[in-house]
Motif scaffolding. Structure first.
Motif, PDB file in Angstrom:
ATOM      1  N   PHE A 222       0.852  -1.193   0.000  1.00 60.98           N
ATOM      2  CA  PHE A 222       0.000   0.000   0.000  1.00 60.98           C
ATOM      3  C   PHE A 222       0.882   1.235   0.000  1.00 60.98           C
ATOM      4  O   PHE A 222       1.737   1.402   0.879  1.00 60.98           O
ATOM      5  CB  PHE A 222      -0.917   0.007   1.232  1.00 60.98           C
ATOM      6  N   PRO A 223       0.702   2.126  -1.002  1.00 60.03           N
ATOM      7  CA  PRO A 223       1.567   3.317  -1.094  1.00 60.03           C
ATOM      8  C   PRO A 223       1.045   4.445  -0.194  1.00 60.03           C
ATOM      9  O   PRO A 223      -0.171   4.610  -0.047  1.00 60.03           O
ATOM     10  CB  PRO A 223       1.430   3.710  -2.569  1.00 60.03           C
ATOM     11  N   PHE A 224       1.961   5.211   0.370  1.00 65.19           N
ATOM     12  CA  PHE A 224       1.534   6.351   1.204  1.00 65.19           C
ATOM     13  C   PHE A 224       0.816   7.424   0.383  1.00 65.19           C
ATOM     14  O   PHE A 224       0.092   8.249   0.931  1.00 65.19           O
ATOM     15  CB  PHE A 224       2.729   6.940   1.965  1.00 65.19           C
ATOM     16  N   LEU A 225       0.999   7.367  -0.937  1.00 60.69           N
ATOM     17  CA  LEU A 225       0.295   8.285  -1.830  1.00 60.69           C
ATOM     18  C   LEU A 225      -1.216   8.155  -1.651  1.00 60.69           C
ATOM     19  O   LEU A 225      -1.968   9.103  -1.913  1.00 60.69           O
ATOM     20  CB  LEU A 225       0.685   7.942  -3.278  1.00 60.69           C
ATOM     21  N   ALA A 226      -1.679   6.987  -1.206  1.00 53.27           N
ATOM     22  CA  ALA A 226      -3.122   6.764  -1.050  1.00 53.27           C
ATOM     23  C   ALA A 226      -3.543   6.789   0.427  1.00 53.27           C
ATOM     24  O   ALA A 226      -4.669   6.431   0.750  1.00 53.27           O
ATOM     25  CB  ALA A 226      -3.491   5.424  -1.677  1.00 53.27           C
ATOM     26  N   ASN A 227      -2.624   7.202   1.308  1.00 52.63           N
ATOM     27  CA  ASN A 227      -2.933   7.285   2.743  1.00 52.63           C
ATOM     28  C   ASN A 227      -3.306   8.734   3.062  1.00 52.63           C
ATOM     29  O   ASN A 227      -2.548   9.659   2.768  1.00 52.63           O
ATOM     30  CB  ASN A 227      -1.710   6.831   3.558  1.00 52.63           C
ATOM     31  N   SER A 228      -4.468   8.919   3.685  1.00 52.42           N
ATOM     32  CA  SER A 228      -4.992  10.284   3.828  1.00 52.42           C
ATOM     33  C   SER A 228      -4.078  11.170   4.671  1.00 52.42           C
ATOM     34  O   SER A 228      -3.874  12.336   4.369  1.00 52.42           O
ATOM     35  CB  SER A 228      -6.397  10.241   4.427  1.00 52.42           C
ATOM     36  N   ARG A 229      -3.508  10.629   5.748  1.00 53.60           N
ATOM     37  CA  ARG A 229      -2.676  11.460   6.618  1.00 53.60           C
ATOM     38  C   ARG A 229      -1.388  11.865   5.919  1.00 53.60           C
ATOM     39  O   ARG A 229      -0.942  13.023   5.998  1.00 53.60           O
ATOM     40  CB  ARG A 229      -2.369  10.713   7.923  1.00 53.60           C
ATOM     41  N   ALA A 230      -0.768  10.898   5.206  1.00 54.02           N
ATOM     42  CA  ALA A 230       0.470  11.213   4.477  1.00 54.02           C
ATOM     43  C   ALA A 230       0.165  12.279   3.417  1.00 54.02           C
ATOM     44  O   ALA A 230       0.959  13.200   3.201  1.00 54.02           O
ATOM     45  CB  ALA A 230       1.039   9.958   3.835  1.00 54.02           C
ATOM     46  N   LYS A 231      -0.990  12.136   2.786  1.00 55.49           N
ATOM     47  CA  LYS A 231      -1.368  13.094   1.742  1.00 55.49           C
ATOM     48  C   LYS A 231      -1.617  14.477   2.356  1.00 55.49           C
ATOM     49  O   LYS A 231      -1.184  15.496   1.832  1.00 55.49           O
ATOM     50  CB  LYS A 231      -2.626  12.594   1.038  1.00 55.49           C
TER      51      LYS A 231
ATOM     52  N   ASN B 164      -0.298  15.649   5.070  1.00 60.03           N
ATOM     53  CA  ASN B 164       0.989  16.217   5.499  1.00 60.03           C
ATOM     54  C   ASN B 164       1.922  16.499   4.327  1.00 60.03           C
ATOM     55  O   ASN B 164       3.017  17.003   4.519  1.00 60.03           O
ATOM     56  CB  ASN B 164       1.695  15.255   6.463  1.00 60.03           C
ATOM     57  N   ARG B 165       1.515  16.118   3.117  1.00 60.37           N
ATOM     58  CA  ARG B 165       2.317  16.275   1.897  1.00 60.37           C
ATOM     59  C   ARG B 165       3.634  15.503   2.017  1.00 60.37           C
ATOM     60  O   ARG B 165       4.698  15.979   1.658  1.00 60.37           O
ATOM     61  CB  ARG B 165       2.599  17.749   1.554  1.00 60.37           C
ATOM     62  N   GLU B 166       3.558  14.291   2.600  1.00 67.62           N
ATOM     63  CA  GLU B 166       4.749  13.415   2.722  1.00 67.62           C
ATOM     64  C   GLU B 166       4.353  12.061   2.164  1.00 67.62           C
ATOM     65  O   GLU B 166       4.129  11.113   2.912  1.00 67.62           O
ATOM     66  CB  GLU B 166       5.114  13.199   4.196  1.00 67.62           C
ATOM     67  N   THR B 167       4.237  11.944   0.859  1.00 66.38           N
ATOM     68  CA  THR B 167       3.613  10.748   0.291  1.00 66.38           C
ATOM     69  C   THR B 167       4.619   9.717  -0.221  1.00 66.38           C
ATOM     70  O   THR B 167       4.214   8.698  -0.786  1.00 66.38           O
ATOM     71  CB  THR B 167       2.681  11.157  -0.862  1.00 66.38           C
ATOM     72  N   ALA B 168       5.914   9.960  -0.026  1.00 74.61           N
ATOM     73  CA  ALA B 168       6.895   8.987  -0.530  1.00 74.61           C
ATOM     74  C   ALA B 168       6.780   7.684   0.260  1.00 74.61           C
ATOM     75  O   ALA B 168       6.543   7.698   1.459  1.00 74.61           O
ATOM     76  CB  ALA B 168       8.301   9.557  -0.400  1.00 74.61           C
TER      77      ALA B 168
END
Ligand code: FAD
Ligand code: NAD
Length: 463
Positions: free
Chosen positions: A376-385, A387-391
């Motif tokens: 599961f990529p952080f690009l699709a995780n709401s909190r990472a998105k 915080n703009r830290e989606t790598a």
């Protein structure tokens, strides 16, 4: 002559924790430490100062590179006061090492100041004093290892110890070794303005990690601007003026090239430290790698002498040393103590962090498991998105037949914190479904672990 129930040699995370736990159990304990402060490699020249610089350099980079401008925070004109950054690091180290001294006093652990040396299997000399102990625990740790033919000179060719204390940002830092130290300290000095080249002899950086994770990590670091030279070896380093000329060769052989560097950091691993202990007087042998072999109760070939941490086989990690220290002290006090060597997490504290526990996919397959893998990529995780830290991503490896979790590998801004949940799940023998059925708070990065676990059965929601 001082007599003790337990003498611990070395006050790193393994030794100091063991000494305190044994004293909590009512044993009379002494701990010999030759360094001027307690806490070992980790607190003095390892985990703590490196994390202090990683944290501070990340803040500087955020400000300097304008990474907060998208949030409407303008920090134009950010400047670096490296001396202040180093002072703050030293303060953190001092507070923590001083804290261990306080804990020793509180628990009545006697600090024997100086280098310990066996006189016999039950007697140890620390400077002028000879002490006797029923149980002895060797926790002398490790020191930097060097590639054949290359040695530090303390000025230009450095180990991690000096690379933590630089007073100027080097123009070009060449790091030999693409492992934990190379990538963490490479990141520090890169964020502070250095050009950084990492030379790794294997085809991949962090070669012991899951291959997919290592490849993704390399991509992220390259995008940040680190120059990664894999399958390359350093054939020679020649001092030239203020810097060095470094000769590189393809690891498989081929034409050499040279690079100029201001600082060369040797970070190709560490070796167990038993120099000066006179192990032969205790009848203790070391293996071909210089490590002290122990059984599951941490006993050496001399049963009342135990060993833990970096001086023994296994990953050279502070929390491994600590847990072994706790377990060894519990056993010496007549209780039960155990460390599961299959579930020791490891974290590289770059940004994003890389955290791993259990088997890699290749290891699981080589051990005969048919595996199912959920990603599961952080690009699709709401909190990472948010915080703009989606790598990054979470990868869960489960046994196809039983669904038992075999390994979890995470690249993400808070991967180091997230891996504890995966380790706990594995210690409890959890299936990926157990993780998928556990309610995770929203919005958190940890939901990416739940989604990766759901993905093992092909049922993730947000991708
Ligand atoms: P040590 O911490 O090495 O302590 C051994 C102590 O024994 C030393 O203080 C030494 O002076 C003393 N000693 C040795 N011989 C004698 C003697 N004869 N008499 C008396 N005293 C003696 N690990 C992590 O888990 N997380 C990290 O983030 C991390 N970062 C690191 C960063 C760097 C730059 C380095 C170098 C290491 C890092 N490590 C990290 C690894 C970690 O520091 C070690 O795994 C850990 O310190 C091992 O603990 P130990 O108790 O076995 O030995
Ligand atoms: P390491 O084993 O992590 O990495 C060494 C790297 O150097 C490997 O990738 C290896 O393939 C490469 N290498 C070996 N010989 C080489 C050569 N001649 N030329 C080029 N590359 C070569 O070791 P390290 O980074 O020195 O760290 C030492 C230990 O300290 C590690 O075992 C690690 O467990 C511990 N540590 C942990 C952390 C952490 O937990 N975050 C941080 C720093 C250090």
């Amino acid at each position: 002559m001082g007599t003790y129930d337990l003498l611990v040699i070395g006050a790193g995370p393994g030794g100091y924790v063991a000494a305190i736990r044994a004293a909590q159990h009512g044993l009379k304990v002494a701990c010999a430490e030759k360094r001027a402060t307690l806490g070992g490699t980790c607190l003095n020249v390892g985990c703590i100062p490196s994390k202090a610089l990683l944290h501070a350099s990340e803040r500087y980079h955020e400000a300097k590179a304008g990474l907060l401008s998208k949030f409407g925070i303008g920090l134009a004109g950010a400047t670096l006061d490296l001396a202040a950054m180093q002072r703050e690091k030293a303060k953190a180290v001092k507070e923590l090492t001083g804290g261990i001294e306080f804990l020793f006093a509180k628990n009545r652990v006697t600090w024997l100041k100086g280098a310990a040396r066996f006189e016999s299997p039950t007697e140890v000399r620390v400077e002028e004093e000879v002490v006797r102990a029923d149980h002895i625990l060797i926790a002398t740790g490790s020191e930097p290892a060097f590639p054949p033919g290359l040695a530090p000179d303390g000025e230009v060719v450095l180990t991690s110890t000096e690379a933590l204390d630089l007073e100027r940002v080097p123009g070009h830092l060449l790091v030999v070794g693409g492992g934990y130290i190379g990538l963490e300290l490479g990141s520090v000095w890169h964020r502070l303005g250095a050009r950084v080249t990492v030379v790794e002899s294997m085809p991949s950086i962090v070669p012991q990690m899951d291959a997919e994770i290592a490849a993704e990590f390399a991509k992220i670091l390259k995008k940040q601007g680190l120059i990664l030279r894999t399958s390359t070896r350093v054939a020679g380093i020649e001092r030239r003026g203020e810097g060095a000329r470094v000769t590189l060769e393809p690891a498989a052989g081929g034409p050499a090239e040279t690079l100029e560097a201001d600082i060369v950091l040797l970070a190709v691993g560490r070796r167990p430290l038993t120099d000066g202990l006179a192990l032969e007087k205790a009848g203790i042998a070391t293996n071909a790698r210089g490590q002290i072999e122990v059984d599951l109760k941490f006993r050496t070939n001399v049963p009342h002498i135990r060993a833990i941490g970096d001086v023994t086989p296994g990953p050279m990690l502070a929390h491994k040393a600590e847990d072994e220290g706790l377990a060894a002290a519990d056993i010496i006090a007549g209780r039960t103590g155990h460390v599961d060597p299959a579930v020791i997490p490891a974290v590289v504290y770059t940004m994003p962090e890389v955290a791993t526990v259990g088997l890699t996919q290749a290891e699981a397959e080589a051990a005969g498991h048919a595996v199912t893998v959920g990603r599961f990529p952080f690009l699709a995780n709401s909190r990472a998105k948010t915080n703009r830290e989606t790598a990054g991503l979470v990868k869960v490896i489960a046994d196809a037949a039983t669904d038992r979790v075999l390994g979890v590998h995470i690249i993400g801004s808070v991967a180091g914190t997230m891996i504890a949940q995966a380790a706990q799940a594995m210690v409890f023998g959890a299936s990926s479904e157990d993780i998928a059925l556990t309610c995770h708070a929203h919005p958190t990065h940890s939901e990416a672990l739940k989604e990766a676990a759901m993905a093992v059965r092909g049922l993730p929601i947000h991708i």
